[in-house]
Design a protein around this motif. Structure first.
Motif: not given
Length: 299
Positions: A15, A19, A42-44, A46, A103, A107-109
């Motif tokens: 991760s 980034k 795990e990917i965000e 957004e 979504k 969930n965020k990720t």
């Protein structure tokens, strides 16, 4: 326990690597590509864009809510697949239902398998995966086949090898696209089956197709009954269905206006004429995002 801790640490390391915009990964030869491509992390949500090549245009809301409930209870069992874009951005290759359902429950990720792919590979993967689904309607399958021919430049023989289907099966699906759009919609809405559609293909005139289609729906005719009805029609034994062929010429003002419409909406716009100075303007869309884009243009 030690293995689980190591896996989580690896996930955090990847991760952090993703980034780092100073090390963009666009090909297998780029620095750290071997550490990222082929990994599941795990990917965000957004950071993930919808696949613009997604051939599926309709997602059943009830089925989506059921999937969301399952994900809330058990998590995402099968990771989605994404491709790496510039910077810390990704694009869906497959798994849009899991993406949307995640979504839906906030969930965020989401766990994702990372790969590299160019635009043509993206389109081909999306189309081939779509064709393999069990819950597609016949027109969705036919449109996917047609896009593989038009946009990937595959022959029916090459497509047969890619998707593992007989060439004759592919031909039968493609022939459905010759049906009147109203009949195609009826097939998508399950008013009639692919078997009904295949019988109706043998009727050349679209007005006659529609006459028989209406009779199928009203009388709830089976495929065998439809085949018999078409046979009678073609032999002239059922003159009630016969309608004189009426050629409708597209007015000049319509042809001129269609170009303007197409440029404005970003799609080829078509019209269905029903008489002198009468008809319908047909605006196609290819995804929920595309639909919302067109909607904004009309607001």
């Amino acid at each position: 326990m030690a293995k689980a801790t190591k896996k989580q640490a690896l996930g955090r390391g990847l991760s952090a690597l993703l980034k780092d915009n100073s090390s963009d990964i666009n090909s297998a030869n780029d620095k750290n590509a071997d550490k990222v491509v082929g990994s599941i992390i795990e990917i965000e949500l957004e950071l993930i864009d919808i696949n613009p090549y997604q051939p599926r245009s309709y997602f059943n809301e009830e089925a989506l809510r059921e999937l969301a409930s399952s994900i809330k209870e058990l998590g995402v069992i099968q990771p989605i697949t994404v491709r790496k874009l510039d910077g810390n951005k990704f694009q869906l290759v497959s798994g849009e239902r899991r993406f949307r359902a995640s979504k839906l429950i906030g969930n965020k990720t989401i766990p994702a398998y990372i790969r590299l792919a160019n635009d043509q590979e993206m389109l081909e993967m999306a189309l081939v995966e779509n064709i393999q689904r069990k819950d597609l309607d016949p027109i969705e399958v036919a449109l996917s086949y047609q896009r593989l021919i038009d946009e990937i430049d595959l022959t029916q023989e090459e497509m047969s090898q890619r998707v593992g289907k007989k060439r004759s099966t592919i031909t039968n699906y493609l022939r459905l696209l010759k049906l009147d759009p109203i009949i195609q919609t009826g097939m998508r809405d399950t008013f009639i089956s692919m078997g009904h559609g295949r019988a109706l293909i043998n009727v050349e005139n679209t007005e006659d197709q529609l006459s028989i289609y209406e009779k199928i729906v009203q009388q709830k005719l089976s495929v065998r009954q439809t085949e018999q009805l078409v046979k009678q029609f073609k032999s002239g034994a059922n003159p009630v269905l016969k309608s004189p062929a009426k050629k409708i010429t597209t007015p000049k003002y319509v042809n001129k206006g269609l170009k303007t419409f197409s440029e404005y909406f970003g799609h080829k716009i078509d019209v269905k004429l029903s008489g002198d100075d009468k008809g319908k303007i047909i605006i196609p869309f290819h995804s929920e995002e595309d639909f919302n884009r067109i909607k904004k243009l009309l607001e």
